[in-house]
Scaffold this active site. Structure first.
Site, PDB file in Angstrom:
ATOM      1  N   ARG A 166       0.884  -1.156   0.127  1.00  0.00           N
ATOM      2  CA  ARG A 166      -0.069  -0.078  -0.032  1.00  0.00           C
ATOM      3  C   ARG A 166       0.929   1.252   0.157  1.00  0.00           C
ATOM      4  NH1 ARG A 166      -2.496  -3.622  -0.777  1.00  0.00           N
ATOM      5  NH2 ARG A 166      -4.498  -4.642  -0.005  1.00  0.00           N
ATOM      6  N   SER A 219     -11.408  -0.571   3.110  1.00  0.00           N
ATOM      7  CA  SER A 219     -10.821  -1.174   4.662  1.00  0.00           C
ATOM      8  C   SER A 219     -10.163  -0.087   5.230  1.00  0.00           C
ATOM      9  CB  SER A 219      -9.687  -2.303   4.371  1.00  0.00           C
ATOM     10  OG  SER A 219     -10.178  -3.212   3.341  1.00  0.00           O
ATOM     11  N   GLU A 311      -5.182   2.332   6.613  1.00  0.00           N
ATOM     12  CA  GLU A 311      -5.172   2.280   5.209  1.00  0.00           C
ATOM     13  C   GLU A 311      -5.844   3.625   4.533  1.00  0.00           C
ATOM     14  OE1 GLU A 311      -5.429  -1.468   3.582  1.00  0.00           O
ATOM     15  OE2 GLU A 311      -6.425  -0.914   1.542  1.00  0.00           O
TER      16      GLU A 311
HETATM   17  C1  LIG Z   1     -15.887  -0.540  -1.089  1.00  0.00           C
HETATM   18  C2  LIG Z   1     -14.506  -0.451  -1.503  1.00  0.00           C
HETATM   19  C3  LIG Z   1     -13.539  -1.649  -1.565  1.00  0.00           C
HETATM   20  C4  LIG Z   1     -12.019  -1.272  -1.678  1.00  0.00           C
HETATM   21  N1  LIG Z   1     -11.360  -2.182  -1.663  1.00  0.00           N
HETATM   22  C5  LIG Z   1      -9.987  -2.171  -1.913  1.00  0.00           C
HETATM   23  C6  LIG Z   1      -9.077  -3.068  -1.941  1.00  0.00           C
HETATM   24  O1  LIG Z   1      -9.499  -4.255  -2.227  1.00  0.00           O
HETATM   25  N2  LIG Z   1      -7.809  -2.939  -1.985  1.00  0.00           N
HETATM   26  C7  LIG Z   1      -7.377  -1.677  -1.928  1.00  0.00           C
HETATM   27  O2  LIG Z   1      -5.912  -1.703  -2.022  1.00  0.00           O
HETATM   28  N3  LIG Z   1      -8.177  -0.667  -1.666  1.00  0.00           N
HETATM   29  C8  LIG Z   1      -9.326  -0.759  -1.756  1.00  0.00           C
HETATM   30  N4  LIG Z   1     -10.080   0.281  -1.729  1.00  0.00           N
HETATM   31  C9  LIG Z   1      -9.696   1.632  -1.512  1.00  0.00           C
HETATM   32  C10 LIG Z   1      -9.676   2.470  -2.755  1.00  0.00           C
HETATM   33  O3  LIG Z   1     -10.659   1.926  -3.667  1.00  0.00           O
HETATM   34  C11 LIG Z   1      -8.333   2.292  -3.370  1.00  0.00           C
HETATM   35  O4  LIG Z   1      -7.274   2.799  -2.523  1.00  0.00           O
HETATM   36  C12 LIG Z   1      -8.325   3.235  -4.758  1.00  0.00           C
HETATM   37  O5  LIG Z   1      -6.986   2.896  -5.635  1.00  0.00           O
HETATM   38  C13 LIG Z   1      -8.366   4.718  -4.555  1.00  0.00           C
HETATM   39  O6  LIG Z   1      -8.402   5.346  -5.707  1.00  0.00           O
HETATM   40  P1  LIG Z   1      -9.305   6.929  -5.964  1.00  0.00           P
HETATM   41  O7  LIG Z   1      -9.092   7.370  -7.355  1.00  0.00           O
HETATM   42  O8  LIG Z   1     -10.572   6.810  -5.154  1.00  0.00           O
HETATM   43  O9  LIG Z   1      -8.275   7.636  -4.789  1.00  0.00           O
HETATM   44  P2  LIG Z   1      -8.884   8.632  -3.845  1.00  0.00           P
HETATM   45  O10 LIG Z   1      -9.457   8.114  -2.642  1.00  0.00           O
HETATM   46  O11 LIG Z   1      -9.393   9.941  -4.566  1.00  0.00           O
HETATM   47  O12 LIG Z   1      -7.442   9.336  -3.197  1.00  0.00           O
HETATM   48  C14 LIG Z   1      -6.531   8.392  -2.535  1.00  0.00           C
HETATM   49  C15 LIG Z   1      -5.007   8.846  -2.509  1.00  0.00           C
HETATM   50  O13 LIG Z   1      -4.553   8.989  -3.943  1.00  0.00           O
HETATM   51  C16 LIG Z   1      -4.140  10.186  -4.164  1.00  0.00           C
HETATM   52  N5  LIG Z   1      -4.093  10.228  -5.581  1.00  0.00           N
HETATM   53  C17 LIG Z   1      -5.479  10.033  -6.210  1.00  0.00           C
HETATM   54  N6  LIG Z   1      -5.160  10.400  -7.529  1.00  0.00           N
HETATM   55  C18 LIG Z   1      -3.906  10.624  -7.705  1.00  0.00           C
HETATM   56  C19 LIG Z   1      -3.127  11.124  -8.861  1.00  0.00           C
HETATM   57  N7  LIG Z   1      -3.576  11.090 -10.182  1.00  0.00           N
HETATM   58  N8  LIG Z   1      -1.777  11.467  -8.633  1.00  0.00           N
HETATM   59  C20 LIG Z   1      -1.342  11.668  -7.361  1.00  0.00           C
HETATM   60  N9  LIG Z   1      -2.096  11.129  -6.428  1.00  0.00           N
HETATM   61  C21 LIG Z   1      -3.312  10.575  -6.416  1.00  0.00           C
HETATM   62  C22 LIG Z   1      -5.065  11.256  -3.339  1.00  0.00           C
HETATM   63  O14 LIG Z   1      -4.290  12.508  -3.161  1.00  0.00           O
HETATM   64  C23 LIG Z   1      -5.260  10.263  -1.911  1.00  0.00           C
HETATM   65  O15 LIG Z   1      -4.080  10.487  -1.201  1.00  0.00           O
HETATM   66  C24 LIG Z   1     -11.790   0.285  -1.513  1.00  0.00           C
HETATM   67  C25 LIG Z   1     -12.398   1.278  -1.375  1.00  0.00           C
HETATM   68  C26 LIG Z   1     -14.032   0.928  -1.366  1.00  0.00           C
HETATM   69  C27 LIG Z   1     -14.974   2.226  -1.256  1.00  0.00           C
END
Ligand SMILES: Cc1cc2nc3c(=O)[nH]c(=O)nc-3n(C[C@H](O)[C@H](O)[C@H](O)COP(=O)(O)OP(=O)(O)OC[C@H]3O[C@@H](n4cnc5c(N)ncnc54)[C@H](O)[C@@H]3O)c2cc1C
Length: 318
Positions: A166, A219, A311
């Site tokens: 992560r 999570s 996380e």
């Molecule tokens: C139902 C559910 C299930 C999930 N299951 C998992 C799982 O199985 N495994 C897992 O690892 N995660 C899981 N997640 C967490 C999440 O989906 C992931 O971490 C996802 O990759 C985050 O993407 P996002 O675009 O929503 O990022 P955001 O939530 O918008 O941002 C997360 C972080 O990334 C940064 N960020 C986003 N885009 C960029 C970019 N282009 N450049 C630089 N930084 C950036 C942001 O600044 C922030 O710090 C889950 C979430 C939910 C709601």
């Protein structure tokens, strides 16, 4: 291009969060550069703490404070999937679900582990998102990013991205000022139905196990590396080891055994269905979630002597 006082709860999968003082929506690199120029003009007389910039993807991993964010939010929508042999060059605002649909249609295999993973590929790269024994790093070949201070653009090969559990360079002190613009994923040719079925299996599993009926951000805590389990609990907890993709004790199991499932504070609740999820029952306050996080951590520390680590990310104070 920059808007004022934009409610962030509308951009959060949690439906929690106060206003962004400044908000910039970008769909191209040019819009980003133009917006950053405008921001330089706006923020030139600001004290340092108000010059903060935060990149937002789909908001599926962030707890945003009800007080909002006193700086500039860049909401990333950079699109595009381009095929180059068995590689895909992907705009960082593309959703993982869109990539998976593309993989099915174009018979590309190797990314199936991400079935049901919400959010953008930019977010997935930054946190090296993982599930079902796969991690984003398994597919990444190259990442292009832009430094928000110097506006210098840089391509990094996979090894330079310093991926770990992560974690990536973009989460480090040095890299946190960079916005990921595009990602090259490496895949291989496969069979359409096999790819489709493998992705669907993961989506079905998630729908069955996760509390998808409520807004959530996935999570709350990272799983616990086996080495971090105190000696006196090792024997009992060994039966719960799973690969993530290395041996871990699932935090959900520790939370279950610490008996925190169902605990409610305000309108937030430690999910009855999956205790590593804290759900928003409706208009929960960010502080309700924070209080539950503190409660859950204290319960696991008291029972097992294990310090859970978040996380999820926090944005804004209190
Ligand atoms: C139902 C559910 C299930 C999930 N299951 C998992 C799982 O199985 N495994 C897992 O690892 N995660 C899981 N997640 C967490 C999440 O989906 C992931 O971490 C996802 O990759 C985050 O993407 P996002 O675009 O929503 O990022 P955001 O939530 O918008 O941002 C997360 C972080 O990334 C940064 N960020 C986003 N885009 C960029 C970019 N282009 N450049 C630089 N930084 C950036 C942001 O600044 C922030 O710090 C889950 C979430 C939910 C709601």
């Amino acid at each position: 291009m920059i808007r004022r006082d934009v409610p962030l709860k509308d951009y959060s999968n949690y439906k929690i969060g106060g206003p962004a003082a400044y908000f910039l929506e970008v769909s191209t690199r040019e819009e980003l550069l133009q917006g950053l120029k405008e921001w330089q003009g706006i923020s030139s007389s600001f004290p340092k703490d108000k010059k903060n910039i935060f990149v937002l993807g789909k908001g599926t991993n962030i707890l945003i404070s009800d007080k909002g964010f006193n700086g500039l939010i860049i909401h990333n929508n950079i699109p595009g999937i381009e095929r180059r042999g068995e590689d895909l060059v992907i705009g960082s605002g593309v959703l993982v679900s869109q990539i998976l649909s593309y993989c099915i249609e174009n018979q590309l295999s190797g990314f199936e582990w991400a079935g049901g993973l919400p959010g953008t590929v930019g977010g997935a790269v930054r946190g090296n998102a993982g599930a079902f024994s796969g991690e984003t790093k398994d597919n990444v070949k190259e990442v292009t990013s832009l430094n928000l201070d110097t506006l210098e653009e840089k391509k990094r090969a996979k090894l330079e991205c310093l991926f770990d559990y992560r974690f990536s360079f973009f989460k480090s002190e040095q890299g946190k000022n960079e916005i990921i613009l595009s990602v090259v994923l490496s895949l291989k040719n496969g069979d359409k139905e096999t790819i489709r079925n493998s992705i669907q299996e993961k989506i079905d599993y998630r729908n069955a196990k996760h509390p998808m009926e409520y807004p959530n951000i996935g999570s709350t805590f990272k799983n616990v590396k086996v080495e971090a389990v105190p000696e006196n609990w090792k024997k009992e907890l060994t039966q719960y080891i799973k690969n993530d993709p290395f041996p871990v004790i699932p935090s959900a199991k520790l939370l279950f055994l610490a008996n925190v499932k169902g605990k409610r504070i305000g309108n937030a609740q430690i999910s009855e269905k999956h205790p590593n999820f804290i759900v928003n029952l409706g208009n929960a306050a960010s502080n309700d979630v924070k209080a539950l996080i503190a409660f859950a951590k204290a319960a696991v520390l008291e029972k097992f002597g294990i310090e859970l680590e978040e996380e999820i990310m926090y944005l804004g104070s209190a």
